[in-house]
Design a protein around this motif. Structure first.
Motif, PDB file in Angstrom:
ATOM      1  N   GLY A 119       6.951  14.547  16.603  1.00 51.96           N
ATOM      2  CA  GLY A 119       6.716  14.278  15.187  1.00 51.96           C
ATOM      3  C   GLY A 119       6.411  12.837  14.834  1.00 51.96           C
ATOM      4  N   GLY A 120       6.423  11.945  15.821  1.00 50.99           N
ATOM      5  CA  GLY A 120       6.091  10.556  15.527  1.00 50.99           C
ATOM      6  C   GLY A 120       4.618  10.390  15.206  1.00 50.99           C
ATOM      7  N   GLY A 121       4.261   9.187  14.770  1.00 48.47           N
ATOM      8  CA  GLY A 121       2.870   8.909  14.455  1.00 48.47           C
ATOM      9  C   GLY A 121       2.726   7.644  13.649  1.00 48.47           C
ATOM     10  N   LEU A 122       1.530   7.481  13.089  1.00 51.51           N
ATOM     11  CA  LEU A 122       1.192   6.324  12.282  1.00 51.51           C
ATOM     12  C   LEU A 122       1.200   6.724  10.811  1.00 51.51           C
ATOM     13  CD1 LEU A 122       0.068   3.411  11.963  1.00 51.51           C
ATOM     14  CD2 LEU A 122      -2.215   4.398  12.276  1.00 51.51           C
ATOM     15  N   VAL A 123       1.878   5.944   9.990  1.00 48.33           N
ATOM     16  CA  VAL A 123       1.976   6.246   8.563  1.00 48.33           C
ATOM     17  C   VAL A 123       1.942   4.933   7.787  1.00 48.33           C
ATOM     18  CG1 VAL A 123       4.505   6.234   8.584  1.00 48.33           C
ATOM     19  CG2 VAL A 123       3.291   7.567   6.848  1.00 48.33           C
ATOM     20  N   ALA A 140       3.061   2.327   4.771  1.00 48.02           N
ATOM     21  CA  ALA A 140       4.308   1.994   4.090  1.00 48.02           C
ATOM     22  C   ALA A 140       4.450   2.825   2.823  1.00 48.02           C
ATOM     23  CB  ALA A 140       4.349   0.509   3.773  1.00 48.02           C
ATOM     24  N   GLY A 141       5.659   3.304   2.606  1.00 49.55           N
ATOM     25  CA  GLY A 141       5.923   4.183   1.477  1.00 49.55           C
ATOM     26  C   GLY A 141       5.769   5.656   1.791  1.00 49.55           C
ATOM     27  N   GLY A 142       5.210   5.950   2.931  1.00 49.26           N
ATOM     28  CA  GLY A 142       4.988   7.340   3.321  1.00 49.26           C
ATOM     29  C   GLY A 142       6.201   7.971   3.968  1.00 49.26           C
ATOM     30  N   SER A 143       5.992   9.198   4.462  1.00 51.29           N
ATOM     31  CA  SER A 143       7.080   9.986   5.045  1.00 51.29           C
ATOM     32  C   SER A 143       6.658  10.569   6.380  1.00 51.29           C
ATOM     33  CB  SER A 143       7.471  11.129   4.109  1.00 51.29           C
ATOM     34  OG  SER A 143       7.951  10.654   2.869  1.00 51.29           O
ATOM     35  N   LEU A 144       7.646  10.804   7.218  1.00 51.90           N
ATOM     36  CA  LEU A 144       7.470  11.527   8.483  1.00 51.90           C
ATOM     37  C   LEU A 144       8.731  12.338   8.717  1.00 51.90           C
ATOM     38  CD1 LEU A 144       6.031   9.024  11.146  1.00 51.90           C
ATOM     39  CD2 LEU A 144       4.915  11.088  10.286  1.00 51.90           C
ATOM     40  N   ARG A 145       8.581  13.440   9.433  1.00 50.73           N
ATOM     41  CA  ARG A 145       9.747  14.194   9.878  1.00 50.73           C
ATOM     42  C   ARG A 145       9.715  14.299  11.389  1.00 50.73           C
ATOM     43  NH1 ARG A 145      11.948  20.360   8.786  1.00 50.73           N
ATOM     44  NH2 ARG A 145      10.223  20.884  10.199  1.00 50.73           N
ATOM     45  N   LEU A 146      10.750  13.796  12.003  1.00 50.84           N
ATOM     46  CA  LEU A 146      10.912  13.921  13.447  1.00 50.84           C
ATOM     47  C   LEU A 146      11.729  15.160  13.758  1.00 50.84           C
ATOM     48  CD1 LEU A 146      11.778  10.232  14.427  1.00 50.84           C
ATOM     49  CD2 LEU A 146       9.537  11.288  14.086  1.00 50.84           C
ATOM     50  N   SER A 147      11.384  15.781  14.873  1.00 54.54           N
ATOM     51  CA  SER A 147      12.135  16.937  15.359  1.00 54.54           C
ATOM     52  C   SER A 147      12.649  16.649  16.757  1.00 54.54           C
ATOM     53  CB  SER A 147      11.248  18.183  15.391  1.00 54.54           C
ATOM     54  OG  SER A 147      10.779  18.520  14.113  1.00 54.54           O
ATOM     55  N   CYS A 148      13.753  17.278  17.073  1.00 54.27           N
ATOM     56  CA  CYS A 148      14.330  17.154  18.416  1.00 54.27           C
ATOM     57  C   CYS A 148      14.814  18.529  18.839  1.00 54.27           C
ATOM     58  CB  CYS A 148      15.464  16.153  18.418  1.00 54.27           C
ATOM     59  SG  CYS A 148      16.405  16.090  19.963  1.00 54.27           S
ATOM     60  N   ALA A 149      14.116  19.102  19.800  1.00 47.15           N
ATOM     61  CA  ALA A 149      14.504  20.410  20.324  1.00 47.15           C
ATOM     62  C   ALA A 149      15.350  20.205  21.569  1.00 47.15           C
ATOM     63  CB  ALA A 149      13.259  21.220  20.657  1.00 47.15           C
ATOM     64  N   ALA A 150      16.482  20.867  21.620  1.00 51.44           N
ATOM     65  CA  ALA A 150      17.398  20.698  22.745  1.00 51.44           C
ATOM     66  C   ALA A 150      17.470  21.975  23.556  1.00 51.44           C
ATOM     67  CB  ALA A 150      18.780  20.313  22.233  1.00 51.44           C
ATOM     68  N   SER A 151      17.380  21.837  24.862  1.00 51.00           N
ATOM     69  CA  SER A 151      17.460  22.982  25.749  1.00 51.00           C
ATOM     70  C   SER A 151      18.488  22.717  26.840  1.00 51.00           C
ATOM     71  CB  SER A 151      16.100  23.256  26.389  1.00 51.00           C
ATOM     72  OG  SER A 151      15.686  22.152  27.157  1.00 51.00           O
ATOM     73  N   GLY A 152      18.893  23.771  27.515  1.00 52.78           N
ATOM     74  CA  GLY A 152      19.732  23.632  28.692  1.00 52.78           C
ATOM     75  C   GLY A 152      21.218  23.566  28.437  1.00 52.78           C
ATOM     76  N   GLY A 153      21.645  23.695  27.218  1.00 55.17           N
ATOM     77  CA  GLY A 153      23.071  23.655  26.937  1.00 55.17           C
ATOM     78  C   GLY A 153      23.376  24.434  25.679  1.00 55.17           C
ATOM     79  N   TRP A 176      19.830  11.944  26.540  1.00 55.16           N
ATOM     80  CA  TRP A 176      18.783  11.274  25.766  1.00 55.16           C
ATOM     81  C   TRP A 176      17.422  11.899  26.018  1.00 55.16           C
ATOM     82  CZ3 TRP A 176      19.729   7.133  22.467  1.00 55.16           C
ATOM     83  CH2 TRP A 176      21.011   6.578  22.521  1.00 55.16           C
ATOM     84  N   GLY A 177      16.601  11.898  24.971  1.00 57.04           N
ATOM     85  CA  GLY A 177      15.207  12.279  25.128  1.00 57.04           C
ATOM     86  C   GLY A 177      14.370  11.075  25.510  1.00 57.04           C
ATOM     87  N   GLN A 178      13.058  11.289  25.623  1.00 59.79           N
ATOM     88  CA  GLN A 178      12.139  10.234  26.033  1.00 59.79           C
ATOM     89  C   GLN A 178      11.640   9.398  24.856  1.00 59.79           C
ATOM     90  OE1 GLN A 178      11.365   9.476  29.352  1.00 59.79           O
ATOM     91  NE2 GLN A 178      13.151  10.822  29.530  1.00 59.79           N
ATOM     92  N   GLY A 179      11.856   9.884  23.673  1.00 53.52           N
ATOM     93  CA  GLY A 179      11.475   9.121  22.495  1.00 53.52           C
ATOM     94  C   GLY A 179      10.121   9.502  21.934  1.00 53.52           C
ATOM     95  N   THR A 180       9.917   9.149  20.665  1.00 51.30           N
ATOM     96  CA  THR A 180       8.632   9.347  20.003  1.00 51.30           C
ATOM     97  C   THR A 180       8.350   8.110  19.156  1.00 51.30           C
ATOM     98  OG1 THR A 180       7.336  10.873  18.618  1.00 51.30           O
ATOM     99  CG2 THR A 180       9.654  10.588  18.014  1.00 51.30           C
ATOM    100  N   GLN A 181       7.111   7.649  19.195  1.00 51.74           N
ATOM    101  CA  GLN A 181       6.764   6.387  18.541  1.00 51.74           C
ATOM    102  C   GLN A 181       6.468   6.611  17.056  1.00 51.74           C
ATOM    103  OE1 GLN A 181       6.793   3.256  19.797  1.00 51.74           O
ATOM    104  NE2 GLN A 181       6.178   2.422  17.803  1.00 51.74           N
ATOM    105  N   VAL A 182       7.052   5.752  16.244  1.00 48.02           N
ATOM    106  CA  VAL A 182       6.766   5.728  14.808  1.00 48.02           C
ATOM    107  C   VAL A 182       6.230   4.349  14.468  1.00 48.02           C
ATOM    108  CG1 VAL A 182       7.778   5.785  12.491  1.00 48.02           C
ATOM    109  CG2 VAL A 182       8.501   7.449  14.219  1.00 48.02           C
ATOM    110  N   THR A 183       5.045   4.307  13.865  1.00 44.61           N
ATOM    111  CA  THR A 183       4.441   3.051  13.467  1.00 44.61           C
ATOM    112  C   THR A 183       4.140   3.102  11.965  1.00 44.61           C
ATOM    113  OG1 THR A 183       3.436   2.766  15.640  1.00 44.61           O
ATOM    114  CG2 THR A 183       2.557   1.429  13.846  1.00 44.61           C
TER     115      THR A 183
END
Length: 124
Positions: free
Chosen positions: A8-12, A14-27, A114-121
């Motif tokens: 869900g990361g990306g370029l936005v 200033a003043g905008g919105s983003l929604r990040l998601s984190c899906a968890a597996s294996g537990g 920990w996950g690998q991360g997602t970039q937000v700019t």
């Protein structure tokens, strides 16, 4: 062991919105508290938000309080970070992490998975 994967990361603007998601597996997802952290080059990874196993309690860093909202859907094994009123200083790589319920929220040492991360700019 739970394995988080962010999206869900990306370029936005200033003043905008983003929604990040984190899906968890294996537990068993609802056995874990979940947190979001962020990191910029040359700086330590910093806490952003946490939510307990049931979703009944949340905790935020002062820098994001009132702008970001953490939530979780245990039926979908997913945790979210809704980010509103974004600022250029929110630019970072965002990481999702899981902690055992007895570990205190907020400290990165409490989170063992920990996950690998997602970039937000955020552009000004």
């Amino acid at each position: 062991q739970v394995q988080p994967v962010e999206s869900g990361g990306g370029l936005v603007q200033a003043g905008g919105s983003l929604r990040l998601s984190c899906a968890a597996s294996g537990g068993t997802f609802n056995n874990y508290g979940m947190g979001w952290f962020r990191q910029t080059p040359g700086k330590e990874r910093e806490f952003v938000a946490d939510i307990n196993q049931s979703g009944s309690r949340t905790y935020y860093a002062d820098a994001v309080k009132g702008r970001f909202t953490i939530s979780r859907d245990n039926a979908k094994n997913t945790v979210y970070l809704q980010m509103n009123s974004l600022k250029p200083e929110d630019t970072a790589r965002y990481y999702c992490a899981a902690r055992n319920p007895w570990s205190p929220e907020g400290s990165r040492h409490s989170y063992g998975y920990w996950g690998q991360g997602t970039q937000v700019t955020v552009s000004s």
